[in-house]
Every structure is written in structure tokens, then in C-alpha cells.
Design an enzyme around this catalytic site. Structure first.
Site, PDB file in Angstrom:
ATOM      1  CB  CYS A 184      -2.886  -6.884  19.228  1.00 48.67           C
ATOM      2  SG  CYS A 184      -3.816  -6.317  17.185  1.00 48.67           S
TER       3      CYS A 184
ATOM      4  CB  CYS B 117      -4.264  -3.364  20.326  1.00 48.96           C
ATOM      5  SG  CYS B 117      -4.039  -2.558  18.894  1.00 48.96           S
TER       6      CYS B 117
ATOM      7  CG  HIS C 262       3.700  -1.269   2.399  1.00 48.83           C
ATOM      8  ND1 HIS C 262       2.799  -2.021   2.564  1.00 48.83           N
ATOM      9  CD2 HIS C 262       4.468  -1.174   3.462  1.00 48.83           C
ATOM     10  CE1 HIS C 262       2.372  -2.566   3.123  1.00 48.83           C
ATOM     11  NE2 HIS C 262       3.105  -2.228   4.732  1.00 48.83           N
TER      12      HIS C 262
ATOM     13  CB  CYS D 147       0.934  -4.690  17.046  1.00 47.23           C
ATOM     14  SG  CYS D 147      -0.311  -4.136  17.711  1.00 47.23           S
TER      15      CYS D 147
ATOM     16  CG  HIS E 207      -4.177  -3.760  14.901  1.00 48.15           C
ATOM     17  ND1 HIS E 207      -3.222  -3.703  15.595  1.00 48.15           N
ATOM     18  CD2 HIS E 207      -3.840  -3.632  13.537  1.00 48.15           C
ATOM     19  CE1 HIS E 207      -2.280  -2.917  14.475  1.00 48.15           C
ATOM     20  NE2 HIS E 207      -2.439  -3.830  13.062  1.00 48.15           N
TER      21      HIS E 207
ATOM     22  CG  HIS F  15      -0.459  -0.261   2.752  1.00 55.14           C
ATOM     23  ND1 HIS F  15       0.358   0.828   3.521  1.00 55.14           N
ATOM     24  CD2 HIS F  15      -0.446  -1.208   3.341  1.00 55.14           C
ATOM     25  CE1 HIS F  15       0.451   0.644   4.468  1.00 55.14           C
ATOM     26  NE2 HIS F  15       0.243  -0.597   4.351  1.00 55.14           N
TER      27      HIS F  15
ATOM     28  CE  LYS G 135      -8.792  -2.774   0.092  1.00 52.22           C
ATOM     29  NZ  LYS G 135      -8.660  -4.359   0.758  1.00 52.22           N
TER      30      LYS G 135
ATOM     31  CE  LYS H 158      -5.345   2.106  10.774  1.00 54.05           C
ATOM     32  NZ  LYS H 158      -3.928   2.160  11.466  1.00 54.05           N
TER      33      LYS H 158
HETATM   34  N1  MSP Z   1       6.916  -5.867   9.223  1.00 53.10           N
HETATM   35  C1  MSP Z   1       6.719  -5.003  10.448  1.00 53.10           C
HETATM   36  C2  MSP Z   1       8.311  -3.943  10.162  1.00 53.10           C
HETATM   37  C3  MSP Z   1       9.359  -5.474  10.454  1.00 53.10           C
HETATM   38  S1  MSP Z   1      11.131  -4.615  10.158  1.00 53.10           S
HETATM   39  C4  MSP Z   1      12.149  -5.175  11.481  1.00 53.10           C
HETATM   40  C5  MSP Z   1       5.673  -4.299   9.787  1.00 53.10           C
HETATM   41  N2  MSP Z   1       5.131  -4.148   8.695  1.00 53.10           N
HETATM   42  S2  MSP Z   1       4.032  -3.090   7.943  1.00 53.10           S
HETATM   43  O1  MSP Z   1       4.385  -4.283   6.560  1.00 53.10           O
HETATM   44  O2  MSP Z   1       3.325  -2.706   8.577  1.00 53.10           O
HETATM   45  O3  MSP Z   1       5.427  -1.802   7.343  1.00 53.10           O
HETATM   46  C6  MSP Z   1       5.692  -0.949   8.691  1.00 53.10           C
HETATM   47  C7  MSP Z   1       5.758   0.468   7.626  1.00 53.10           C
HETATM   48  O4  MSP Z   1       5.400   0.770   6.685  1.00 53.10           O
HETATM   49  C8  MSP Z   1       6.004   1.152   8.747  1.00 53.10           C
HETATM   50  O5  MSP Z   1       5.980   1.903  10.023  1.00 53.10           O
HETATM   51  C9  MSP Z   1       6.136   2.886   7.775  1.00 53.10           C
HETATM   52  O6  MSP Z   1       7.411   3.047   7.461  1.00 53.10           O
HETATM   53  C10 MSP Z   1       5.045   2.136   6.324  1.00 53.10           C
HETATM   54  N3  MSP Z   1       3.410   2.706   6.636  1.00 53.10           N
HETATM   55  C11 MSP Z   1       2.656   1.899   6.693  1.00 53.10           C
HETATM   56  N4  MSP Z   1       1.361   3.155   7.125  1.00 53.10           N
HETATM   57  C12 MSP Z   1       1.942   4.617   6.322  1.00 53.10           C
HETATM   58  C13 MSP Z   1       0.914   5.385   6.375  1.00 53.10           C
HETATM   59  N5  MSP Z   1      -0.390   5.194   6.320  1.00 53.10           N
HETATM   60  N6  MSP Z   1       1.957   6.382   6.089  1.00 53.10           N
HETATM   61  C14 MSP Z   1       3.318   6.245   6.142  1.00 53.10           C
HETATM   62  N7  MSP Z   1       4.138   5.056   6.508  1.00 53.10           N
HETATM   63  C15 MSP Z   1       3.261   4.173   6.498  1.00 53.10           C
HETATM   64  O7  MSP Z   1       5.364  -2.704  10.377  1.00 53.10           O
END
Ligand code: MSP
Length: 506
Positions: free
Chosen positions: A125, A143, A20, A128, A146, A17, A299, A296
């Protein structure tokens, strides 16, 4: 000094998304900016493929877990390729090399006598992938991050790492090194998290409950806890435990969202200290993108911005540009398809693209498609050149996440001045009379050279467009470290083909 930039590795329980895409683009901007200054840079990203939520996602699609992980991780890779993210490592935690490194790390801790098995009772959770205490949860068991999931009660034996002994050393680093965590506002948050004694860190999960994970080498009934497994990617991506990783590790900077501050600011340093490894150089934290109005993205609200759809409609550079120009490290920022469209139209197409096409069209039509010679400079020419040079020079100074938006804005400001300079000087009028033709040549020369510098400065942000623009300006490719300089276009040099950089849409 070497620079090692990491992004979080992403859960693959859904398609990639916008968040990422953002983290990878932000890291890529810093990596490109550093590499071209001659700093040796290593950039890692990848996918976090273990744990409950990935397993649940595979089951929901009726796929074998590994087949599911292969498909999903390919989607992440493809998105980052489309965004021109040039990583050096794309790690997958299901890969045999990563698995072996994680097993090596837990074996070392086990041999040191640092892991203890004991009973645990709490709530989990799956969103998380973390245990929660009742105080972390709302009265009905949700939490904060979530609200659509209920944290499940869990009672089981697990392996634990005692991390309280490392709290003082982490606090000391935070206090003595003001650059350990940036921006500063997150330092206070982390200091807050370290005020109370730390509970033991649960590093395992029973394999019968969570089959998707790295087996504990000393107890086949368990897999390694997904966060413990994932954090170790940072060491593994520079070849830990092999010799030679140390020089890269000393330059490690973790780019993370504020949602994962505790895992990176408390658990990870504690794990490193337990392993006898040095702490990373820095944590670079960013805030989140929200839907319009600060809601936030979801969908059901219909406010999700799909990065692939944006690339289809506007191109990768328009998304990269929006991120760079409109991100804020310290506070959440809103994003929507409409906002990205507006930024594409107002900033890229109308300012940067328009300036480029006006100048190029005119030079091709009236000046034989060659950089005209340059005569004496007026005070106006000099002021304009100084302003563009200053904006470009900021891209040659040391740079971190929080510097990206202001430096991008500074170049955009210079573009506006340049647009005004060209409009005021009106070379198309000057070209009409032999008496003013020399002045016309100078104005166009100054403007083309300034525009070249603008695109050089913006290359880390909009690499594909900048490369096309620089080719159209006949700019010579530099091989040495980048130095922002004026006067790099030679009078008489032919201009290249004339691309439309940022087509106006709809
Ligand atoms: N898998 C763990 C991270 C492990 S690192 C050793 C994780 N993954 S995640 O898919 O949830 O991605 C987290 C990261 O994606 C966030 O820390 C952030 O950098 C990015 N983002 C996820 N949603 C975001 C937004 N809405 N806005 C900006 N970045 C965000 O946590």
C-alpha cells in the site's frame, strides 16, 4: 533529566495539512512549558522525503524529485514558523547527514549478521508505505486507511531484519513501565499487536522500483525502506552515533498520531534493540481530527481545514488555542472552520480579549495608565486570587499531551471568574466617589495582577498574544525558571501600549 520531544516527520507528497500543524503545535506547547520551567529541552520535527508516494507526487508535478522536495519541505517549515513552533531541529531525510546516519545503522546491522536477503511476495500500500498481508486488505484490495488506493501485488528479493526475538523485551517494557505509552488506552492496543509472533521486517526496496531513498552501502541495487530510514531520524537528531547523544536519548518522548502506533511501538523498538540502543522514554499518542460529524476530511467533501487559511483569517494563536482547548488524546475530535471561528469569538475575543481590553481601557482612561496601589484584600479578592493561582500552577506541574485540554480549560474557567469579579465589583462605579476610590484601586490591582498570571500560564499555548498582553500590563520579564506567583505587578508601574489581542471578525 533532559527532555527530548519529537514529532513524526511528515510526508511531503502534498502541502502541509491540519494534522501536521496540530502535532507540531502540541509538541511546541509541551516544549515551551518544559523549557520555561528550566528543564533542558530538545525538540525535533521535519520531513520524510523518501519512498514511493513522494516520488509519485514529484512525477505528477513534472518536477525533478530533489527540486520538488526542496519546495515542499520549505512549505512545511514556513507553516511551522507561522505557527510559532520553535523546534531545535528540522530534519530532512534527503540531507547528507541523515543519509550518512541511516547508512551507518544498516551497516552495523549487516556487520552483526542480522540482515537476510530473501524473496518476498505480498501487496504494497503506497499510502501507508507498508507491505500488507491479504488479511489486512478488503476483498477488493484496499487497506483500511487508504480506501482510494489498491494495494499492488509485489514479488521481489529484499533484505529483512528478524524482529521476533525482540518481542519479549518490548512486551516486558510495556508491562513493567506504565508510562511507556500514554494515554493508557493505547497500551492495550499495543499489547494486542505484540500477542502474535512478529514477521520479519523488510528493510529494503529495489532501487529500480523505488529510486527515492538511501542506498544500501553493501548492495547498490537497493535503497533503505522509507519507514526504516525515517524512524532513524529520532536517534540522528540528537547526534547518534556520536558521543553525547545518550543523555538526550534517555529523555526521548515520541509524539505520534494513533495511525502510526505499530511502526513506533513495534518496529522502532525492535530496530533499537537490534542496534543495541535503549528504548525511548515514552510514546505520547494522540487521536485524530476529523471533519464535522466525524467524517474524514477530504477535498471532495469540502470539509478540509487549511491551517494557512485559518492563520490568515484569525491568527496563529487562534488555531493553537483551538487545538489546545479542544483536542482529545484518547478519541477523535471534530474540527471545522466554523468551530475555530466560534472558539476564537466565544473563548478568546469575548472572554480573554474582552477582559483584557475592559481593564486596560479603564486603567488608561481613569487611573492614569498606571497599576493602582493595592489596599486590604476582602474574602472575595482572596478567593479569586487563589482560584487563578491554582489554574496557573497546573502549568508548572509535569505535563503530557493528554493534560493540555484540561489545563487550558482550567485557565479559561479562571478567566470567567475574573470577568465576573470585575463586573460585580464594578470599579467604574467605585471610581466616581472619593470614598470608594481606594477600593476601586484594589479591585483593579487584583484584576490586573490576576490577568498577568493568566497570560503567563497561557504563554505556551498562545505565545505571541501572551507576550503582547504581558507587555501591555507592564509585566517584568523573568529570566529565571517560571514560578506562578501573585503580586508581581508593582503599584504605580506604567502600563504599556494597548493592543487588540483577538480582533472580532465578520
Ligand atoms: N512519514 C510518516 C511518519 C514517519 S515518523 C518516523 C507519516 N507522515 S504523515 O505525513 O502521514 O504524518 C503523520 C502524522 O501527522 C500523524 O501521526 C499525526 O501525528 C499527524 N496527523 C495526520 N493527520 C491527522 C489528523 N487528521 N489529525 C491529527 N493528526 C494527524 O506518517
Amino acid at each position: 533529566m533532559r527532555s527530548y520531544l519529537t514529532t513524526p516527520i511528515y510526508y511531503v507528497n502534498g502541502p502541509p495539512h491540519l494534522g501536521h500543524a496540530f502535532t507540531c503545535v502540541a509538541a511546541d506547547i509541551l516544549a515551551r512549558q518544559r523549557r520555561r520551567l528550566g528543564i533542558e529541552t530538545w525538540f525535533s520535527t521535519g520531513c520524510d522525503e523518501h519512498g514511493q508516494k513522494n516520488a509519485q507526487a514529484a512525477a505528477a508535478m513534472g518536477l525533478d524529485p530533489q527540486a520538488y522536495l526542496d519546495v515542499r519541505s520549505a512549505e512545511f517549515r514556513a507553516l511551522f514558523d507561522r505557527l510559532h513552533v520553535r523546534h531545535d531541529v528540522f530534519v530532512r531525510t534527503s540531507s547528507p547527514t541523515h543519509v550518512a546516519r541511516v547508512q551507518e545503522a544498516v551497516t552495523r546491522l549487516h556487520r552483526k549478521g542480522l540482515l537476510h536477503r530473501k524473496g518476498y511476495e505480498g501487496y504494497y500500500c503506497a499510502g501507508c508505505e507498508q507491505f500488507k498481508t491479504p488479511s489486512d486488505l478488503s476483498a477488493d484490495g484496499h487497506c483500511r486507511d487508504h480506501p482510494n488506493l489498491v494495494a499492488a501485488p509485489v514479488r521481489e528479493d529484499n533484505y529483512f531484519l528478524v524482529i521476533e526475538p525482540y518481542r519479549a523485551a518490548i512486551l516486558e517494557r510495556l508491562r513493567s513501565d506504565p508510562d511507556f505509552i500514554r494515554p493508557q488506552s493505547f497500551r492495550a492496543e499495543l499489547l494486542g499487536l505484540l500477542q502474535e509472533p512478529l514477521e520479519d521486517l523488510c528493510i529494503s526496496r529495489p532501487a529500480r522500483r523505488v529510486p527515492l531513498g538511501v542506498r544500501l552501502p553493501f548492495d547498490a541495487g537497493y535503497v533503505v525502506y522509507v519507514w526504516f530510514d525515517a524512524l532513524l531520524n529520532y536517534l540522528g537528531n540528537v547526534n547518534w552515533p556520536e558521543d553525547g547523544h545518550e543523555a538526550w536519548w534517555a529523555g526521548a518522548e515520541h509524539i505520534i498520531g494513533k495511525d502510526i502506533l505499530k511502526t513506533h511501538g513495534v518496529y522502532w523498538p525492535a530496530m533499537l534493540l537490534a542496534l543495541g540502543e535503549p528504548l525511548p522514554k515514552a510514546l505520547l499518542v494522540h487521536s485524530h481530527w476529523t471533519g464535522e460529524g466525524g467524517l474524514k476530511m477530504s477535498k471532495s467533501l469540502g470539509n478540509v481545514v487549511d491551517p494557512n487559511a485559518i492563520i490568515d483569517a484569525l491568527g496563529a494563536d487562534s488555531l493553537r488555542w483551538f487545538f489546545a482547548r479542544h483536542m482529545r488524546a484518547e478519541a477523535d475530535s471534530a474540527i471545522s472552520v466554523e468551530m475555530i471561528r466560534q472558539s476564537h469569538a466565544a473563548e478568546l475575543a469575548n472572554k480573554l480579549g474582552n477582559l483584557h481590553s475592559r481593564l486596560l481601557k479603564f486603567t488608561h482612561a481613569t487611573l492614569e495608565g498606571r497599576v493602582p496601589p493595592r489596599g486590604d484584600l476582602t474574602l472575595t479578592d482572596q478567593a479569586l486570587r487563589a482560584m487563578v493561582l491554582a489554574a496557573a500552577r497546573s502549568w508548572a506541574a509535569p505535563m503530557n499531551l493528554e493534560d493540555i485540554p484540561a489545563r487550558t480549560a482550567a485557565v479559561l474557567d479562571a478567566v470567567q471568574h475574573l470577568n465576573r469579579y470585575v463586573t460585580d465589583a464594578a470599579p467604574w462605579s467605585l471610581a466616581k466617589s472619593p470614598a470608594t476610590k481606594a477600593r476601586c484601586d484594589t479591585v483593579v490591582h487584583v484584576a490586573l495582577d490576576a490577568l498577568r498570571l493568566v497570560f503567563e500560564a497561557l504563554w505556551p499555548v498562545i505565545p505571541a498574544s501572551a507576550e503582547r498582553a504581558l507587555a501591555s500590563l507592564g509585566a517584568v520579564e523573568e529570566t529565571a525558571a517560571w514560578l506562578p506567583q501573585l503580586d508581581r505587578l508593582r503599584g504605580g508601574a506604567p502600563l504599556g501600549a494597548f493592543p487588540i489581542l483577538f480582533p472580532r471578525t465578520g
